[in-house]
Design an enzyme around this catalytic site. Structure first.
Site, mmCIF file in Angstrom:
data_model
loop_
_atom_site.group_PDB
_atom_site.id
_atom_site.type_symbol
_atom_site.label_atom_id
_atom_site.label_comp_id
_atom_site.label_asym_id
_atom_site.label_seq_id
_atom_site.Cartn_x
_atom_site.Cartn_y
_atom_site.Cartn_z
ATOM 1 N N ARG A 1 91.901 61.052 -34.580
ATOM 2 C CA ARG A 1 92.832 62.185 -34.576
ATOM 3 C C ARG A 1 92.772 62.854 -35.937
ATOM 4 O O ARG A 1 92.578 62.233 -36.954
ATOM 5 C CB ARG A 1 94.256 61.677 -34.289
ATOM 6 C CG ARG A 1 95.333 62.745 -34.323
ATOM 7 C CD ARG A 1 96.658 62.159 -33.889
ATOM 8 N NE ARG A 1 96.688 61.856 -32.472
ATOM 9 C CZ ARG A 1 97.122 62.716 -31.548
ATOM 10 N NH1 ARG A 1 97.560 63.895 -31.892
ATOM 11 N NH2 ARG A 1 97.130 62.377 -30.283
ATOM 12 N N GLY A 2 92.976 64.147 -35.977
ATOM 13 C CA GLY A 2 92.910 64.945 -37.197
ATOM 14 C C GLY A 2 92.701 66.377 -36.769
ATOM 15 O O GLY A 2 93.311 66.844 -35.819
ATOM 16 N N LYS B 1 86.138 65.661 -26.895
ATOM 17 C CA LYS B 1 86.397 66.113 -28.254
ATOM 18 C C LYS B 1 87.048 67.487 -28.217
ATOM 19 O O LYS B 1 86.477 68.447 -27.699
ATOM 20 C CB LYS B 1 85.095 66.164 -29.054
ATOM 21 C CG LYS B 1 84.364 64.827 -29.083
ATOM 22 C CD LYS B 1 83.101 64.863 -29.893
ATOM 23 C CE LYS B 1 82.396 63.512 -29.845
ATOM 24 N NZ LYS B 1 81.205 63.462 -30.691
ATOM 25 N N ILE C 1 90.204 57.731 -29.813
ATOM 26 C CA ILE C 1 89.233 57.231 -30.784
ATOM 27 C C ILE C 1 89.577 57.707 -32.184
ATOM 28 O O ILE C 1 89.530 56.945 -33.153
ATOM 29 C CB ILE C 1 87.805 57.667 -30.401
ATOM 30 C CG1 ILE C 1 87.422 57.082 -29.032
ATOM 31 C CG2 ILE C 1 86.803 57.227 -31.462
ATOM 32 C CD1 ILE C 1 86.094 57.565 -28.510
ATOM 33 N N ASP D 1 77.744 68.864 -40.497
ATOM 34 C CA ASP D 1 78.724 67.868 -40.945
ATOM 35 C C ASP D 1 78.116 66.470 -40.932
ATOM 36 O O ASP D 1 78.704 65.520 -40.423
ATOM 37 C CB ASP D 1 79.970 67.926 -40.062
ATOM 38 C CG ASP D 1 81.153 67.185 -40.686
ATOM 39 O OD1 ASP D 1 81.111 66.904 -41.895
ATOM 40 O OD2 ASP D 1 82.120 66.875 -39.962
#
Length: 509
Positions: A212-213, A231, A210, A324
């Site tokens: 990426r980072g 996750k 879904i 966040d």
């Protein structure tokens, strides 16, 4: 100004001209002003100052310029490991593509003089990175660089998937992570992709990637066939023992959350040195995707904000803060319209990001962070900080833009600490005044001036809805009464109709 910098500036001007953002006369004027300046100034900054280009247009040209320089600069015959280092730095938000390109050209110039200087050292000398950030990038690069134990060939593995063996294109053996990067050249690059149903992470079958980072997210299926989201939130290989312990404590707190507007945490596990959260998978669109179609009506924005405020109140009562909040963290479920809050941040993950990158402020998206979240004191974050972030999201739902813009995250945070937020009515005059006041209270710079709790915010929105319903009711009844009275044709009948309507609404009849 060096020759390479002059070439960059001229290329920028030509591309802006070709894009139709400026005329030849405007370009000549800006170049002349740049030449007369006692200190070096970027051409883009001068064009913005003269009113010929916007910051957004400058950013677009600079991105295109970076791609063009990659293609045209013949001096950049660089080791692939340096290109990979720069790519990772950009991906993790530690440097811009323009800064990396400038450092690569500087490295090429030094190489032409017979000097071999690592790209990381140049970036440190130019003030782009710290030594700690270089070490962090090298750790990430080491994970991306893999070596074949049989034929010895080395490859940059892009988008590596946990639990999936990478085969050597040369001999077919499984690649392994090297103990050190070394100085040898790599023999190629391998881009890994998720093959649906063929990769397992723990007890889950991966269906697709879904995002990426810093955070990997997969759509997956558990043993019972339920669709979930995986996750990756903490990498034990770069974590301190106390950070791992705190992660487990905070993850247990997240598991205790049970609310219809919060994506449920189903499981927490460790796999190949990474800690994963397993959450409910919500089929729908993120609020960011919804906002690509334009800003929302006030009633829809209020509906979404009420649901998120209710979810936040539940979490805050359990001692959990979101940390966040942004449109990407809110999902509107297909079919039901249910609003679901996802991606709760963990304090330990924020602290680790600050330790590894030395950013000086907490992880998060600057456009939605509260002013106090910019500091290094994680303890300064509380319920009112989440309320500020939700206020930023509400502002964007009503106007199509966040309350603050800037050229960098640091500039945005400095503006938040020193400026009051603009009114939503400055960008959307149809927003009711009382709703604009609610947004303004959420976005107060001082925490004590905001709503004290998410529940108080929700109640203010409910009161607003009731008042709107009452006004609508008044308007409808008044129109109906006047219509009847006018048909009779008597002034007395009209006066009586007005009196009867008002008396009814006040509960006197």
């Amino acid at each position: 100004m060096t020759d390479s910098e002059r070439e960059e500036e001229l290329l920028f001007g030509r591309m802006a001209l070709r894009a139709g953002f400026i005329t030849e006369e405007q370009l000549k004027e800006a170049l002349k002003k740049q030449e007369e300046s006692p200190v070096h100034r970027r051409l883009g900054d001068i064009l913005v100052e003269l009113g010929y280009m916007t910051r957004g247009q400058v950013a677009l040209v600079m991105r295109a310029q970076g791609r063009q320089l990659d293609k045209t600069d013949k001096r950049l015959r660089l080791p692939r490991r340096d290109v990979l280092f720069g790519t990772i730095a950009v991906k993790l938000g530690l440097a811009t593509k323009e800064q990396i390109n400038r450092a690569l050209r500087r490295q090429a110039e030094l190489r032409a003089q017979g000097k071999e200087v690592p790209l990381g050292k140049i970036l440190v000398e130019e003030g782009v990175l710290t030594l700690s950030q270089v070490r962090t990038l090298l750790a990430h690069q080491r994970k991306s660089l893999m070596v074949c134990p049989q034929c010895g060939k080395r490859y940059n593995v892009l988008n590596a998937v946990p639990g999936k063996k990478v085969k050597c294109p040369n001999c077919g053996a499984s690649l392994e992570e090297p103990l050190a990067i070394g100085t040898a050249e790599v023999n190629g690059a391998i881009k890994e992709e998720v093959e649906p149903g063929k990769v397992r992470i723990g007890g889950y079958v991966v269906l697709e990637e879904i995002s990426r980072g810093w955070k990997l997210i997969y759509k997956a299926k558990d043993r019972s066939g339920q669709i979930v989201a995986l996750k990756a939130v903490l990498d034990e290989r770069v974590s301190l023992p106390q950070e791992v312990a705190r992660f487990r404590q905070e993850a247990d707190a997240l598991k205790r959350l049970s609310h219809p507007n919060i994506a449920r945490i189903l499981d927490v596990f460790e796999f190949e040195g990474r800690h994963f959260l397993v959450t409910e998978f919500v089929q729908g669109r993120t609020l960011r995707q919804v906002l690509t179609e334009g800003h929302l009506t006030p009633s829809e924005a209020v509906r979404i904000t009420k649901a998120v405020a209710d979810a936040l109140h539940h979490a805050h009562q359990k001692g959990v803060y979101h940390r966040d909040m942004k449109p990407e963290s809110i999902i509107v479920e297909d079919g039901t319209g249910r609003v679901v809050l996802t991606d709760f941040g963990l304090a330990v993950c924020q602290e680790q990001t600050m330790r590894l990158t030395r950013k000086g402020f907490a992880a998060g998206t600057a456009a939605y962070m509260a002013p106090e979240a910019a500091g290094s004191a994680i303890d300064a974050y509380d319920a009112t900080s989440d309320i500020y972030s939700l206020g930023c999201v509400l502002f964007e739902m009503l106007t199509g833009r966040p309350p603050f813009y800037g050229d960098s995250p640091l500039e945005i945070m400095v503006r938040k600490m020193n400026e009051d937020a603009p009114s939503v009515m400055d960008y959307n005059a149809t927003v009711p005044q009382k709703l604009a006041a609610i947004v303004a209270k959420c976005l107060a710079r001082k925490k004590e001036l905001r709503y004290r709790s998410a529940l108080e915010l929700k109640e203010a929105l409910i009161d607003l809805e009731r008042e709107q319903e009452w006004r609508q009711k008044v308007t409808t009844l008044l129109k109906r009464s006047l219509c009847v009275a006018t048909s009779v044709g008597s002034a007395a009948a009209i006066v009586y109709a007005l009196y009867a309507t008002i008396a009814y609404l006040l509960g006197e009849v």
